[in-house]
Design a protein around this motif. Sequence first.
Motif, short mmCIF file in Angstrom:
data_model
loop_
_atom_site.label_atom_id
_atom_site.label_comp_id
_atom_site.label_asym_id
_atom_site.label_seq_id
_atom_site.Cartn_x
_atom_site.Cartn_y
_atom_site.Cartn_z
N GLU A 4 0.82 -1.22 0.00
CA GLU A 4 0.00 0.00 0.00
C GLU A 4 0.85 1.27 0.00
O GLU A 4 0.47 2.28 -0.59
CB GLU A 4 -0.93 0.02 1.23
CG GLU A 4 -2.01 -1.02 1.20
CD GLU A 4 -1.59 -2.39 1.72
OE1 GLU A 4 -0.37 -2.66 1.85
OE2 GLU A 4 -2.48 -3.20 1.96
N ARG A 5 2.00 1.21 0.66
CA ARG A 5 2.85 2.40 0.77
C ARG A 5 3.41 2.84 -0.58
O ARG A 5 3.89 3.95 -0.71
CB ARG A 5 4.01 2.14 1.73
CG ARG A 5 3.56 1.98 3.17
CD ARG A 5 4.67 1.50 4.10
NE ARG A 5 5.18 0.22 3.65
CZ ARG A 5 6.46 0.02 3.28
NH1 ARG A 5 7.33 0.98 3.33
NH2 ARG A 5 6.86 -1.17 2.89
N MET A 6 3.34 1.98 -1.58
CA MET A 6 3.86 2.34 -2.90
C MET A 6 3.00 3.41 -3.56
O MET A 6 3.49 4.17 -4.38
CB MET A 6 3.93 1.10 -3.80
CG MET A 6 4.93 0.08 -3.33
SD MET A 6 4.93 -1.39 -4.37
CE MET A 6 6.05 -0.84 -5.67
N SER A 108 10.46 -1.34 5.37
CA SER A 108 9.11 -1.92 5.44
C SER A 108 8.88 -2.72 6.72
O SER A 108 7.75 -2.92 7.12
CB SER A 108 8.84 -2.79 4.20
OG SER A 108 9.76 -3.85 4.14
N HIS A 109 9.95 -3.18 7.37
CA HIS A 109 9.83 -3.90 8.64
C HIS A 109 10.96 -3.42 9.57
O HIS A 109 11.90 -4.16 9.86
CB HIS A 109 9.94 -5.42 8.42
CG HIS A 109 8.81 -5.96 7.62
ND1 HIS A 109 8.81 -5.97 6.25
CD2 HIS A 109 7.62 -6.48 8.00
CE1 HIS A 109 7.68 -6.50 5.81
NE2 HIS A 109 6.94 -6.81 6.85
N PRO A 110 10.86 -2.17 10.03
CA PRO A 110 11.98 -1.56 10.76
C PRO A 110 12.33 -2.26 12.07
O PRO A 110 13.47 -2.19 12.51
CB PRO A 110 11.52 -0.12 11.00
CG PRO A 110 10.05 -0.16 10.87
CD PRO A 110 9.73 -1.26 9.91
N SER A 111 11.39 -2.95 12.69
CA SER A 111 11.69 -3.59 13.98
C SER A 111 12.20 -5.02 13.83
O SER A 111 12.62 -5.64 14.80
CB SER A 111 10.44 -3.58 14.87
OG SER A 111 9.41 -4.34 14.25
N ALA A 112 12.18 -5.56 12.61
CA ALA A 112 12.64 -6.94 12.39
C ALA A 112 14.16 -6.96 12.30
O ALA A 112 14.75 -6.24 11.51
CB ALA A 112 12.03 -7.50 11.12
N PRO A 113 14.80 -7.80 13.11
CA PRO A 113 16.27 -7.88 13.01
C PRO A 113 16.69 -8.52 11.70
O PRO A 113 16.10 -9.52 11.27
CB PRO A 113 16.66 -8.74 14.20
CG PRO A 113 15.44 -9.51 14.56
CD PRO A 113 14.26 -8.67 14.13
#
Length: 160
Positions: A4-6, A108-113
Amino acid sequence: MTDERMGDALVPALLRLPPGSGVVFRHYSFGARERRALFAQVRRIARARGLVLVIARPAHIGRGHGVHGTVKGHGLRTWPAHDRREAVAGARAGAALLFVSPVHPTRSHPSAPALGIARAAAIGQGLGVRLIALGGMTPQRFRAARALGFYGWAAIDALT
């Protein structure tokens, strides 16, 4: 991977993909009518450009070349793999491609290591399924991924 952010950048991104590239249609937050309409537009572009199109949940919006994850459907099956357990599940489900992520830090997944390229490659090792690197990927980073056995790479933000 559509997202959706696209926003309005989706169609130009699809038009830049080389023939034979794949598109995983997501857009999860859209309502049924809006999602079906966008899928129809993406499908027209995919057909005209020779792109492979698979649908992520739910799949009742139309037909593509296959499905992503646990979605019921026919054709090509792709699968998300964030760890070895998910990779094995994908192989058992008959996935042709495993999207291993996140290989690198990603917006898109800033908290994922991030897994890092070596750990990401190990997730799918020996399963007989082609690996696609996802997460913070660029053409330059794919060169290192290819050397470790990755078949291709995918992106969301890198396409916009």
